[in-house]
Design a protein around this motif. Structure first.
Motif, PDB file in Angstrom:
ATOM      1  N   ARG A  12       4.997  10.800   6.721  1.00  0.00           N
ATOM      2  CA  ARG A  12       6.246  11.563   6.827  1.00  0.00           C
ATOM      3  C   ARG A  12       7.436  10.623   6.980  1.00  0.00           C
ATOM      4  O   ARG A  12       8.475  10.797   6.351  1.00  0.00           O
ATOM      5  CB  ARG A  12       6.171  12.536   8.007  1.00  0.00           C
ATOM      6  N   ASP A  13       7.264   9.625   7.855  1.00  0.00           N
ATOM      7  CA  ASP A  13       8.328   8.646   8.060  1.00  0.00           C
ATOM      8  C   ASP A  13       8.589   7.861   6.780  1.00  0.00           C
ATOM      9  O   ASP A  13       9.740   7.562   6.438  1.00  0.00           O
ATOM     10  CB  ASP A  13       7.930   7.701   9.195  1.00  0.00           C
ATOM     11  N   ASP A  32       2.982   5.884   8.857  1.00  0.00           N
ATOM     12  CA  ASP A  32       3.224   7.329   8.938  1.00  0.00           C
ATOM     13  C   ASP A  32       3.795   7.828   7.607  1.00  0.00           C
ATOM     14  O   ASP A  32       4.864   7.388   7.183  1.00  0.00           O
ATOM     15  CB  ASP A  32       4.192   7.635  10.081  1.00  0.00           C
ATOM     16  N   GLU A  81      -5.673   2.700  11.623  1.00  0.00           N
ATOM     17  CA  GLU A  81      -4.263   3.043  11.749  1.00  0.00           C
ATOM     18  C   GLU A  81      -3.551   2.803  10.424  1.00  0.00           C
ATOM     19  O   GLU A  81      -3.896   1.878   9.678  1.00  0.00           O
ATOM     20  CB  GLU A  81      -3.605   2.228  12.867  1.00  0.00           C
TER      21      GLU A  81
END
Length: 264
Positions: A62-63, A60, A57
């Protein structure tokens, strides 16, 4: 007014059970050390933890680009070797490569610890390998090392000729790394060295010599907190730039405006 620092910890391993039981996992160790280093500085640090090994994991992207969710991303150490081509290691290298491009290059700082130091070197065009000079104890006991600096990086610390690149900084001021484990207290190093000796991983004579030296050497907790203090300054953009020194990778001799005591 306090400053806020949002950090992501890319967890690349779980400590051995003997360490885990007594001192906790990497999230606990890093949270504790960064907390001690910032306690008198009015800095509020928040963490998110990402298991890049088993869960694979990651923050993100984009975030991160749109909302600047993290000021810095810290890569932990690992018993794995950064030059191996395990799927999770290749994914980690690819993630760091992406962070070295815009818009992330100017938005988020990268801090590499031991294995993380080597991963950043590999992702940025350098290389790492098992050190032909053997084992070395500096805040931990390591055998892998960065043998070639990535383009656009310079050395901050060295124990050449044994380990030429113990710490490095990217010229664009996005990445800072160290081969040691500042989150390890002395007893963690003692436990790991004993386990590796008993398993035949570290030569018995070398391990016993280092364990004996550790009985009389002063504790280095203040050094660890000093280093993390500097890493916090780096992530905040408060670490002043200094003229570059030159370290000869063969002799370890350092020259430049910041050299105070030669090659001590």
């Amino acid at each position: 007014m306090s400053k806020k620092l949002n950090l992501a910890l890319l967890v690349c391993d779980t400590p051995r059970p003997q360490v885990l039981e007594k001192y906790g996992d990497y999230p606990k160790m890093f949270t504790s050390l960064f907390g001690r280093a910032s306690k008198d500085r009015q800095i509020e640090i928040t963490w998110q933890y990402f298991d890049v090994v088993h869960k694979q994991e990651y923050p993100d992207l984009r975030d991160l680009a749109d909302n600047r969710t993290f000021d810095g991303i810290v890569l932990t150490g690992s018993a794995a070797s950064a030059y191996e081509d395990e799927p999770w290691i290749l994914k980690l290298v690819e993630f760091v490569c992406k962070l070295r491009a815009e818009p992330y290059r100017s938005q988020v700082k990268l801090v590499g610890i031991c294995f993380g130091h080597q991963i950043i070197a590999r992702a940025c065009g350098g290389s790492c390998e098992k050190n032909p000079n053997g084992w070395e104890r500096v805040h931990q006991v390591h055998q892998d090392h960065v043998n070639n600096l990535p383009p656009g990086f310079h050395t901050l610390a060295t124990t050449a000729p044994h380990t030429p690149v113990h710490s490095m900084l990217s010229d664009d001021n996005q990445c800072i790394t160290v081969q040691g484990h500042p989150e390890f207290v002395r007893d963690v190093v003692r436990i790991l060295l004993t386990l590796r000796r008993d398993a035949g991983i570290v030569p018995e004579e070398y391990a016993n010599e280092q364990l004996k030296r550790m009985e009389t050497e002063p504790a280095n907790d203040n050094d660890d907190e000093w280093m993390i203090h500097k890493f916090i300054d780096f992530v905040l953009g408060d670490l002043p730039s200094v003229p570059l020194d030159h370290v000869d990778s063969e002799t370890g001799l350092a020259t430049g405006p910041n050299v105070q005591i030669g090659n001590d």
